[in-house]
Design a protein around this motif. Structure first.
Motif, PDB file in Angstrom:
ATOM      1  N   ILE A 210      -9.143  40.123  21.681  1.00 46.88           N
ATOM      2  CA  ILE A 210      -7.701  39.954  21.908  1.00 46.88           C
ATOM      3  C   ILE A 210      -6.974  41.289  21.773  1.00 46.88           C
ATOM      4  O   ILE A 210      -6.104  41.628  22.586  1.00 46.88           O
ATOM      5  CB  ILE A 210      -7.124  38.911  20.927  1.00 46.88           C
ATOM      6  CG1 ILE A 210      -7.713  37.527  21.231  1.00 46.88           C
ATOM      7  CG2 ILE A 210      -5.605  38.879  21.005  1.00 46.88           C
ATOM      8  CD1 ILE A 210      -7.379  36.465  20.203  1.00 46.88           C
ATOM      9  N   ALA A 211      -7.337  42.076  20.760  1.00 43.58           N
ATOM     10  CA  ALA A 211      -6.699  43.383  20.575  1.00 43.58           C
ATOM     11  C   ALA A 211      -6.985  44.293  21.769  1.00 43.58           C
ATOM     12  O   ALA A 211      -6.102  45.034  22.226  1.00 43.58           O
ATOM     13  CB  ALA A 211      -7.193  44.030  19.287  1.00 43.58           C
ATOM     14  N   PHE A 212      -8.210  44.244  22.275  1.00 37.81           N
ATOM     15  CA  PHE A 212      -8.594  45.068  23.425  1.00 37.81           C
ATOM     16  C   PHE A 212      -7.801  44.669  24.666  1.00 37.81           C
ATOM     17  O   PHE A 212      -7.291  45.523  25.404  1.00 37.81           O
ATOM     18  CB  PHE A 212     -10.094  44.916  23.671  1.00 37.81           C
ATOM     19  CG  PHE A 212     -10.651  45.854  24.701  1.00 37.81           C
ATOM     20  CD1 PHE A 212     -10.624  47.223  24.507  1.00 37.81           C
ATOM     21  CD2 PHE A 212     -11.221  45.359  25.867  1.00 37.81           C
ATOM     22  CE1 PHE A 212     -11.154  48.088  25.445  1.00 37.81           C
ATOM     23  CE2 PHE A 212     -11.742  46.215  26.814  1.00 37.81           C
ATOM     24  CZ  PHE A 212     -11.717  47.584  26.602  1.00 37.81           C
ATOM     25  N   VAL A 213      -7.691  43.363  24.918  1.00 38.21           N
ATOM     26  CA  VAL A 213      -6.940  42.872  26.077  1.00 38.21           C
ATOM     27  C   VAL A 213      -5.483  43.312  25.991  1.00 38.21           C
ATOM     28  O   VAL A 213      -4.918  43.844  26.957  1.00 38.21           O
ATOM     29  CB  VAL A 213      -7.033  41.334  26.176  1.00 38.21           C
ATOM     30  CG1 VAL A 213      -6.079  40.814  27.249  1.00 38.21           C
ATOM     31  CG2 VAL A 213      -8.454  40.901  26.487  1.00 38.21           C
ATOM     32  N   VAL A 214      -4.866  43.114  24.841  1.00 41.98           N
ATOM     33  CA  VAL A 214      -3.451  43.469  24.667  1.00 41.98           C
ATOM     34  C   VAL A 214      -3.243  44.959  24.875  1.00 41.98           C
ATOM     35  O   VAL A 214      -2.312  45.389  25.583  1.00 41.98           O
ATOM     36  CB  VAL A 214      -2.964  43.033  23.270  1.00 41.98           C
ATOM     37  CG1 VAL A 214      -1.582  43.610  22.981  1.00 41.98           C
ATOM     38  CG2 VAL A 214      -2.928  41.507  23.164  1.00 41.98           C
ATOM     39  N   ALA A 215      -4.102  45.780  24.282  1.00 45.01           N
ATOM     40  CA  ALA A 215      -3.957  47.225  24.397  1.00 45.01           C
ATOM     41  C   ALA A 215      -4.126  47.696  25.834  1.00 45.01           C
ATOM     42  O   ALA A 215      -3.333  48.509  26.345  1.00 45.01           O
ATOM     43  CB  ALA A 215      -4.968  47.927  23.487  1.00 45.01           C
ATOM     44  N   VAL A 242       2.818  48.664  21.403  1.00 42.71           N
ATOM     45  CA  VAL A 242       1.846  47.575  21.547  1.00 42.71           C
ATOM     46  C   VAL A 242       0.453  48.139  21.795  1.00 42.71           C
ATOM     47  O   VAL A 242      -0.542  47.675  21.207  1.00 42.71           O
ATOM     48  CB  VAL A 242       2.265  46.630  22.688  1.00 42.71           C
ATOM     49  CG1 VAL A 242       1.146  45.650  23.014  1.00 42.71           C
ATOM     50  CG2 VAL A 242       3.528  45.871  22.310  1.00 42.71           C
ATOM     51  N   PHE A 243       0.363  49.130  22.671  1.00 42.77           N
ATOM     52  CA  PHE A 243      -0.939  49.750  22.946  1.00 42.77           C
ATOM     53  C   PHE A 243      -1.539  50.361  21.688  1.00 42.77           C
ATOM     54  O   PHE A 243      -2.722  50.159  21.388  1.00 42.77           O
ATOM     55  CB  PHE A 243      -0.796  50.818  24.027  1.00 42.77           C
ATOM     56  CG  PHE A 243      -1.984  51.742  24.112  1.00 42.77           C
ATOM     57  CD1 PHE A 243      -3.201  51.285  24.617  1.00 42.77           C
ATOM     58  CD2 PHE A 243      -1.897  53.051  23.655  1.00 42.77           C
ATOM     59  CE1 PHE A 243      -4.305  52.122  24.665  1.00 42.77           C
ATOM     60  CE2 PHE A 243      -2.995  53.893  23.704  1.00 42.77           C
ATOM     61  CZ  PHE A 243      -4.205  53.431  24.217  1.00 42.77           C
ATOM     62  N   MET A 244      -0.743  51.101  20.939  1.00 41.72           N
ATOM     63  CA  MET A 244      -1.263  51.789  19.756  1.00 41.72           C
ATOM     64  C   MET A 244      -1.701  50.795  18.680  1.00 41.72           C
ATOM     65  O   MET A 244      -2.771  50.945  18.077  1.00 41.72           O
ATOM     66  CB  MET A 244      -0.204  52.746  19.201  1.00 41.72           C
ATOM     67  CG  MET A 244       0.112  53.904  20.135  1.00 41.72           C
ATOM     68  SD  MET A 244       1.371  55.041  19.483  1.00 41.72           S
ATOM     69  CE  MET A 244       0.501  55.718  18.072  1.00 41.72           C
ATOM     70  N   VAL A 245      -0.896  49.757  18.462  1.00 46.03           N
ATOM     71  CA  VAL A 245      -1.266  48.743  17.473  1.00 46.03           C
ATOM     72  C   VAL A 245      -2.538  48.023  17.899  1.00 46.03           C
ATOM     73  O   VAL A 245      -3.465  47.821  17.101  1.00 46.03           O
ATOM     74  CB  VAL A 245      -0.116  47.740  17.255  1.00 46.03           C
ATOM     75  CG1 VAL A 245      -0.581  46.562  16.392  1.00 46.03           C
ATOM     76  CG2 VAL A 245       1.079  48.429  16.610  1.00 46.03           C
ATOM     77  N   GLY A 246      -2.595  47.643  19.178  1.00 43.11           N
ATOM     78  CA  GLY A 246      -3.782  46.964  19.690  1.00 43.11           C
ATOM     79  C   GLY A 246      -5.025  47.834  19.583  1.00 43.11           C
ATOM     80  O   GLY A 246      -6.111  47.355  19.219  1.00 43.11           O
ATOM     81  N   ALA A 247      -4.880  49.134  19.891  1.00 35.57           N
ATOM     82  CA  ALA A 247      -6.020  50.045  19.828  1.00 35.57           C
ATOM     83  C   ALA A 247      -6.520  50.203  18.396  1.00 35.57           C
ATOM     84  O   ALA A 247      -7.737  50.231  18.144  1.00 35.57           O
ATOM     85  CB  ALA A 247      -5.626  51.404  20.413  1.00 35.57           C
ATOM     86  N   VAL A 248      -5.601  50.301  17.436  1.00 35.39           N
ATOM     87  CA  VAL A 248      -5.996  50.448  16.033  1.00 35.39           C
ATOM     88  C   VAL A 248      -6.730  49.201  15.545  1.00 35.39           C
ATOM     89  O   VAL A 248      -7.780  49.284  14.893  1.00 35.39           O
ATOM     90  CB  VAL A 248      -4.758  50.734  15.154  1.00 35.39           C
ATOM     91  CG1 VAL A 248      -5.116  50.624  13.668  1.00 35.39           C
ATOM     92  CG2 VAL A 248      -4.202  52.122  15.453  1.00 35.39           C
ATOM     93  N   ILE A 249      -6.190  48.014  15.872  1.00 41.45           N
ATOM     94  CA  ILE A 249      -6.832  46.761  15.452  1.00 41.45           C
ATOM     95  C   ILE A 249      -8.213  46.636  16.094  1.00 41.45           C
ATOM     96  O   ILE A 249      -9.190  46.241  15.447  1.00 41.45           O
ATOM     97  CB  ILE A 249      -5.946  45.549  15.820  1.00 41.45           C
ATOM     98  CG1 ILE A 249      -4.644  45.588  15.002  1.00 41.45           C
ATOM     99  CG2 ILE A 249      -6.697  44.244  15.571  1.00 41.45           C
ATOM    100  CD1 ILE A 249      -3.655  44.510  15.403  1.00 41.45           C
TER     101      ILE A 249
END
Length: 490
Positions: A210-215, A242-249
């Motif tokens: 999910i984090a990968f898809v969002v990022a 959103v990209f940065m948060v998703g990438a970190v997660i």
């Protein structure tokens, strides 16, 4: 885990190969035609260029995002079954695009997303079927046909799309895609199932996925819509966040989880990481097709068919040189043919940047450029795949193959998106410097030709970075090809 497959007499194996090739073609030929017919689609549907650019790149984006997941799902759910699911998804996505009403992009975007999910199912599942049901020389033959469907489809897509769009209309491309999906479904249906029996299945990495898809979606939208939104607008800043948060997660989940869907530890293998990165960048050079074909349609008034004819040499060259790349691999190892392929590809793209020429002159130069582009990719394909897969442990071959192919799709998605964003943003720029006037030679359509040149030079830059990655990671020694038949597919 143990691989299981029902016995088969191998009667009708040619029927299976033909059905698989048609399945592969649904993406590389039919879905990729948007690289050429995007202007006609945007005009007919009444959507903006920025929205059209997103529609072009989003299929490869969703294919890249889900291809690793789909590969694992094919192993457990069944490779035949997932291939058939992919064909059904392609038919649904093509139907949405073909029936898209004028004045809205919702159906178009939805259809392109579904096509991406279709490709994610079909590509790893069909490759696994080739490996499961064929051995030795028969497997090499089967994989060669897979490559013809992939590389041949990508080489033919611009010409095919232009022909259909200029004669009976672009919507017929997707009606034909539905028919091909149906034919492939009938040919593959009834094939004995092949899958892996897992004795102790691990829980799926939903957080990482999910984090990968969002990022990835946030980044793609930012690239495609950044100029329209304003790069420092609140919406753009939200997408960046959103990209940065998703990438970190995503990074945390993949490095700390017990069963990550993307095994980042593989990237610590230098030859594998170099081959994967260069594969990402070389596939990103697909933006060359979109920009070069768009500039001759918008600036010189060529039809989509006439523009597509410029890529004829690309199709012939890439099919003619795939086996040459295999021979060079056997003689030199992967490093030299990979570098040679990149150098020829870069030279070919560089020729397409000569947008200051008169239209007739540019068409000739671009034709030779696309031919060199195809030769370079043909030299690069098999050595790159072998460099990636022959340098990872056997128990990691499936994961490594999935990440390598994910790089192909994501490279194409982001390469096309960035090239289109540069081209669109600069084509509306006014007040270019006198130096630009001198450099481009002519002043009519100056902004359009300047924008195309810069966007195409970006693709040259990606090839140069790919060469640096290869020189840094791939050994100078003559690393022999892996014992298994080299998979020359993307």
């Amino acid at each position: 885990m143990q691989e299981t497959r029902n016995s088969t007499s191998h009667q009708g194996t040619d029927k299976l190969i033909f059905g698989i090739v048609l399945a592969v073609v649904t993406f590389w030929l039919f879905a990729q035609t948007t690289l050429n017919v995007a202007p006609a689609m945007a005009s007919d549907l009444g959507v903006t260029t920025n929205v059209s650019n997103i529609a072009v790149s989003i299929t490869a984006l969703f294919s890249g995002i889900f291809i690793v997941v789909a590969g694992g799902l094919a192993d457990s759910f069944g490779r035949v079954r997932l291939t058939l699911v992919g064909l059904a998804l392609n038919a649904i996505g093509s139907l949405l695009i073909a029936a898209s009403p004028t004045g809205t992009a919702v159906w178009l975007i939805a259809g392109r997303i579904v096509q991406g999910l279709s490709a994610a199912c079909i590509m790893p599942a069909t490759l696994a079927l080739m490996k499961a049901y064929y051995d030795g020389a028969a497997r090499q033959r089967a994989l060669s046909f897979w490559s013809i469907g992939s590389w041949g489809g990508s080489g033919l897509c611009a010409l095919f799309g232009g022909l259909v769009a200029s004669t009976i209309g672009w919507r017929w491309i997707f009606w034909m895609s539905i028919a091909i999906s149906a034919a492939s479904y009938l040919l593959i249906r009834g094939t004995p199932e092949s899958k892996i029996k897992q004795s102790n299945p691990m829980p799926f990495d939903w957080i990482g996925l999910i984090a990968f898809v969002v990022a990835m979606v946030a980044l793609n939208v930012l690239i495609g819509q950044g100029s329209a939104l304003g790069w420092l607008s609140p919406a753009a800043l939200v997408l960046i966040a959103v990209f940065m948060v998703g990438a970190v997660i995503f990074f945390h989940a993949e490095t700390h989880g017990d069963n990550p869907f993307v095994d980042l530890r593989l990237l610590s293998n230098r030859p594998y990481s170099g081959a994967t990165l260069s594969n990402f960048l070389l596939n990103g050079a697909a933006g060359t097709l979109l920009v070069a074909l768009s500039v001759v349609q918008q600036g010189a008034g060529l039809s989509s068919l006439q523009a597509g004819l410029m890529t004829t040499g690309y199709l012939v060259a890439i099919l003619a040189t795939i086996r040459v790349g295999e021979k060079l691999l056997q003689r030199w190892g992967p490093r030299k043919p990979m570098l040679l392929g990149c150098a020829i590809t870069g030279l070919g793209i560089l020729l397409t940047t000569f947008t200051f020429l008169l239209a007739k002159q540019y068409i000739v130069v671009a034709f030779f450029g696309f031919t060199l582009f195809g030769i370079g990719l043909g030299f690069y394909a098999t050595p790159s795949t072998d460099a990636a897969l022959s340098n990872v442990p056997n128990d990691k071959a499936g994961s490594a193959s999935g990440i390598y192919k994910m790089a192909s799709s994501l490279g194409a998605a982001f390469g096309v998106a960035i090239s289109a964003a540069i081209f669109t943003a600069l084509s509306h720029r006014e007040g270019l410097s006198p130096m630009a006037d001198i450099a481009l030679g002519r002043t009519d359509n100056l902004a359009l030709r300047y924008a195309a040149a810069i966007a195409l030079l970006f693709n040259v830059l990606m090839v140069v970075i790919a060469m640096i990655a290869i020189m840094w990671t791939i050994s100078k020694g003559n690393l022999k090809a892996s014992g298994a038949p080299a998979d020359s597919t993307r």
